[in-house]
Enzyme design. Structure first.
Site, mmCIF file in Angstrom:
data_model
loop_
_atom_site.group_PDB
_atom_site.id
_atom_site.type_symbol
_atom_site.label_atom_id
_atom_site.label_comp_id
_atom_site.label_asym_id
_atom_site.label_seq_id
_atom_site.Cartn_x
_atom_site.Cartn_y
_atom_site.Cartn_z
ATOM 1 N N ARG A 85 1.090 -1.350 0.011
ATOM 2 C CA ARG A 85 0.010 -0.040 0.035
ATOM 3 C C ARG A 85 1.097 1.032 0.200
ATOM 4 O O ARG A 85 0.222 2.282 -1.292
ATOM 5 C CB ARG A 85 -1.140 0.096 0.985
ATOM 6 C CG ARG A 85 -2.070 1.229 1.211
ATOM 7 C CD ARG A 85 -3.354 1.090 2.594
ATOM 8 N NE ARG A 85 -2.379 0.761 4.051
ATOM 9 C CZ ARG A 85 -3.132 1.034 4.583
ATOM 10 N NH1 ARG A 85 -4.475 0.497 4.317
ATOM 11 N NH2 ARG A 85 -2.673 1.555 5.458
ATOM 12 N N LYS A 187 -2.627 6.742 1.157
ATOM 13 C CA LYS A 187 -2.175 6.986 3.151
ATOM 14 C C LYS A 187 -1.592 8.088 3.096
ATOM 15 O O LYS A 187 -0.712 8.308 3.061
ATOM 16 C CB LYS A 187 -1.988 6.092 3.440
ATOM 17 C CG LYS A 187 -2.203 5.713 4.886
ATOM 18 C CD LYS A 187 -1.600 4.595 6.249
ATOM 19 C CE LYS A 187 -2.366 4.753 7.259
ATOM 20 N NZ LYS A 187 -3.567 5.091 7.391
ATOM 21 N N GLU A 223 -15.915 6.462 5.142
ATOM 22 C CA GLU A 223 -15.035 6.103 6.422
ATOM 23 C C GLU A 223 -15.904 6.802 7.244
ATOM 24 O O GLU A 223 -16.960 7.574 7.539
ATOM 25 C CB GLU A 223 -13.691 6.246 5.941
ATOM 26 C CG GLU A 223 -12.904 5.373 4.363
ATOM 27 C CD GLU A 223 -11.906 5.979 5.044
ATOM 28 O OE1 GLU A 223 -11.315 6.431 5.809
ATOM 29 O OE2 GLU A 223 -11.084 5.515 4.352
#
Length: 343
Positions: A85, A187, A223
């Site tokens: 990721r 992220k 989220e």
């Protein structure tokens, strides 16, 4: 800030706060390649005032944990997934990729060097590990940096939400977390800076955090603060939202697998309409920091929808939590490749 002293820590009352531990890993990228990195005791980064990270937010990070097992070993949970990721986040912001195998090795070095700060087994504490990359160097035009710093630091932590596995209430936000073709699946720092105001608004109104809805129709759950949402339907299906602007959580995909393969539930990643909450018997937020935080209730348009209970965790959520944390701490058999021992 003074260096942390493991002998003075109250293991049973750890918060979720920064500590200046003895060691971290640092590597520099310049002249088109990564220089040799290694452990250092220096906790201050020195960068140019014109670094792109400061002006244009060219940065990405990861959140991971090291766990103390009953036989006093230290292990990591799916670090290869964090490395993958991190690679995708770097590619999204045109930053050089730190090799995935070296990423995992560097994380292990930091965990081993700070072994005294990995809380003892049994109190629920962990060593939180934060890999970070930032764009540096003197740049004032809007383009990628000429140099980068990759660093990994760590800290001893307890539960992210006070109270641990205790239900908390959330409220939907009128703000968007990220656009569908933006950086929601990476992220990166900017996503979290944008979340500060909505979270503060939620706190002021007595909620643990806010739930973001999709940026197009404002009806589908995305989220839960900085974590992923999941719900357990009344007919036994583990559901979690699917969207191009949701961060692909390592914890969420682990729970999806465990729900189906260890608990015998149905498992589905799909759109979840905020107006269709009655389908769920239980709900929660999941992520590396929070692990699992049960949702007692979710307020939307002034109405609070209560799931299992505002005071007690649901039975399926508890079983998922026990299974996941058991794997992480080494008391439940892990699927092949899910844990890697540090020492």
């Amino acid at each position: 800030m003074a260096k942390a002293d493991a002998s003075k820590l109250d293991w049973n009352n750890l918060g979720f706060e920064y500590m200046d531990l003895p060691y971290r890993y640092t590597a520099h990228w310049k002249d088109g390649e990564w220089q040799d990195g290694g452990l250092t005791e220096e906790s201050t980064l020195h960068i140019s005032e014109a670094s792109p990270v400061l002006h244009y937010g060219q940065s990405a990070f990861e959140g991971m944990k090291a766990y103390r097992t009953p036989d006093n070993h230290i292990q990591l949970f799916r670090p290869d997934q964090n490395a993958a990721r991190f690679k995708r986040s770097c590619e999204r912001l045109l930053m050089p990729v730190f090799p995935e195998d070296k990423f995992v090795d560097a994380v292990k070095q930091v965990a081993k060097a700070n072994a005294d700060f990995v809380p003892p087994y049994g109190n629920g504490g962990t060593l939180y590990i934060r890999p970070l990359i930032i764009g540096t160097g003197g740049v004032i035009g809007v383009h990628q940096a000429p140099e980068y710093i990759f660093t990994i630091f760590a800290m001893s932590v307890g539960n992210y939400f006070k109270g641990g596995l205790t239900p908390v209430n959330f409220t939907t936000s009128a703000y968007d977390r990220a656009a569908h073709k933006g950086t929601g699946q990476a992220k990166v720092g900017g996503n979290y800076a944008a979340s500060l105001l909505p979270a503060e608004n939620a706190h002021e109104n007595g909620f643990a955090d806010c739930v973001y809805l999709d940026p197009v129709e404002h009806k589908y759950i995305e989220e839960v603060g900085s974590a992923n949402f999941f719900g357990i339907t009344k007919d036994g299906v583990f559901k979690t939202p699917k969207s191009p602007s949701i961060l692909p959580s390592v914890t969420k995909y682990s729970l999806l697998w465990l729900a189906e393969n260890r608990l015998g539930l149905g498992a589905s990643e799909e759109k979840i309409d905020v107006n269709d909450l009655d389908q769920f018997a239980e709900a929660g937020a999941c992520g590396t920091a929070a692990v699992i935080s049960p949702l007692g209730g979710l307020e939307h348009n002034g109405k609070l929808h209560v799931f299992h209970s505002e005071t007690e965790v649901g039975p399926v959520t508890k079983k998922l939590y026990d299974t996941l944390t058991g794997i992480q701490f080494g008391t439940v058999e892990a699927p092949e490749g899910w844990v890697q021992r540090v020492e």
